[in-house]
Design a protein around this motif. Structure first.
Motif, mmCIF file in Angstrom:
data_model
loop_
_atom_site.group_PDB
_atom_site.id
_atom_site.type_symbol
_atom_site.label_atom_id
_atom_site.label_comp_id
_atom_site.label_asym_id
_atom_site.label_seq_id
_atom_site.Cartn_x
_atom_site.Cartn_y
_atom_site.Cartn_z
ATOM 1 N N GLY A 93 2.641 5.890 3.469
ATOM 2 C CA GLY A 93 2.050 6.628 4.579
ATOM 3 C C GLY A 93 0.905 5.907 5.252
ATOM 4 N N ASP A 94 0.268 4.973 4.556
ATOM 5 C CA ASP A 94 -0.896 4.279 5.102
ATOM 6 C C ASP A 94 -0.563 2.929 5.736
ATOM 7 N N ILE A 95 0.633 2.463 5.558
ATOM 8 C CA ILE A 95 1.009 1.133 6.016
ATOM 9 C C ILE A 95 1.090 1.086 7.544
ATOM 10 N N VAL A 96 0.489 0.066 8.135
ATOM 11 C CA VAL A 96 0.525 -0.111 9.584
ATOM 12 C C VAL A 96 1.743 -0.929 9.989
ATOM 13 N N PRO B 266 -2.726 -1.158 4.691
ATOM 14 C CA PRO B 266 -3.291 -0.028 5.441
ATOM 15 C C PRO B 266 -4.377 -0.533 6.386
ATOM 16 N N GLU B 267 -4.824 0.335 7.265
ATOM 17 C CA GLU B 267 -5.812 -0.041 8.282
ATOM 18 C C GLU B 267 -7.059 -0.674 7.688
ATOM 19 N N GLN B 268 -7.624 -0.099 6.620
ATOM 20 C CA GLN B 268 -8.879 -0.648 6.097
ATOM 21 C C GLN B 268 -8.715 -2.081 5.602
ATOM 22 N N ARG B 269 -7.538 -2.444 5.126
ATOM 23 C CA ARG B 269 -7.303 -3.827 4.692
ATOM 24 C C ARG B 269 -7.137 -4.749 5.901
ATOM 25 N N THR C 21 -2.725 1.176 14.114
ATOM 26 C CA THR C 21 -1.349 1.441 14.558
ATOM 27 C C THR C 21 -1.224 1.199 16.059
ATOM 28 N N ALA D 143 0.863 -1.174 0.000
ATOM 29 C CA ALA D 143 0.000 0.000 0.000
ATOM 30 C C ALA D 143 0.901 1.226 0.000
#
Length: 183
Positions: free
Chosen positions: A7-10, A48-51, A114, A4
């Motif tokens: 910036g969106d990666i957890v 990312p969070e939504q995934r 996170t 992803a």
């Protein structure tokens, strides 16, 4: 694995440790626990969070983030509770009571991914910190409401069993989310 936007990666890049395959039993067990911990995070890497919250299979409770919340509980219940004999310090995630009377994590918990990831990493580190103290006598019997009296070796093997089962779930979830498949 697919990535992803950064910036969106957890869960960032995971490097799984080499396993100790021979030597003192406790070193082999400790390295296998760390290998399974890293393998679970590897299945969450780059999302990312939504995934992480996605339910790609027909289950209302099985998400990568839900598994992460569950595994922090596994770490704390077995290492702090069963082996160290202390009251586990659980993160206050939202829970519900199942029809069978068990308490389970509520997937609608709003805790950001996170924070769940950071809590999971803390739980693993807490377990590593108590490992030497609680494993000094692998034959020591510990009370266990689930299995009756067990020894330290059984508890350690059970934690590895939990990881093996849930890493399998994570593998299926990850492949359903974005097609990424691992070993």
């Amino acid at each position: 694995m697919r990535r992803a936007p950064v910036g969106d990666i957890v869960v960032q890049k995971i490097v799984r440790p080499e396993r100790v395959v021979s030597g003192p039993w406790l070193e082999v067990i400790a390295s296998n626990l760390d290998y399974h911990r890293a393998t679970f995070l590897w299945k969450c890497e780059g999302l990312p969070e939504q995934r992480l919250r996605q339910r790609p299979l027909p289950s209302s409770a099985l998400t990568l983030l839900g598994l992460m919340r569950h595994l922090q509980g596994v770490e704390r219940a077995w290492f702090q509770g069963a082996l160290a004999g202390t009251a586990p310090r659980f993160f206050p995630y939202a829970t519900y009571v199942t029809d069978a009377g068990d308490e389970w994590y509520d997937e609608s918990d709003p805790t950001p991914a996170t924070e769940v990831h950071e809590d999971y990493l803390r739980a693993c580190e807490e377990s590593r910190q108590v490992f030497a103290r609680v494993t000094a006598d692998p034959g020591r019997l510990v009370p266990n409401p689930m299995f009756g009296g067990t020894d330290v070796r059984f508890v350690l093997e059970h934690v590895i069993e939990e990881y093996a089962r849930h890493v399998g779930h994570a593998d299926l979830l990850r492949e359903a989310i974005d097609g990424a498949a691992g070993e």
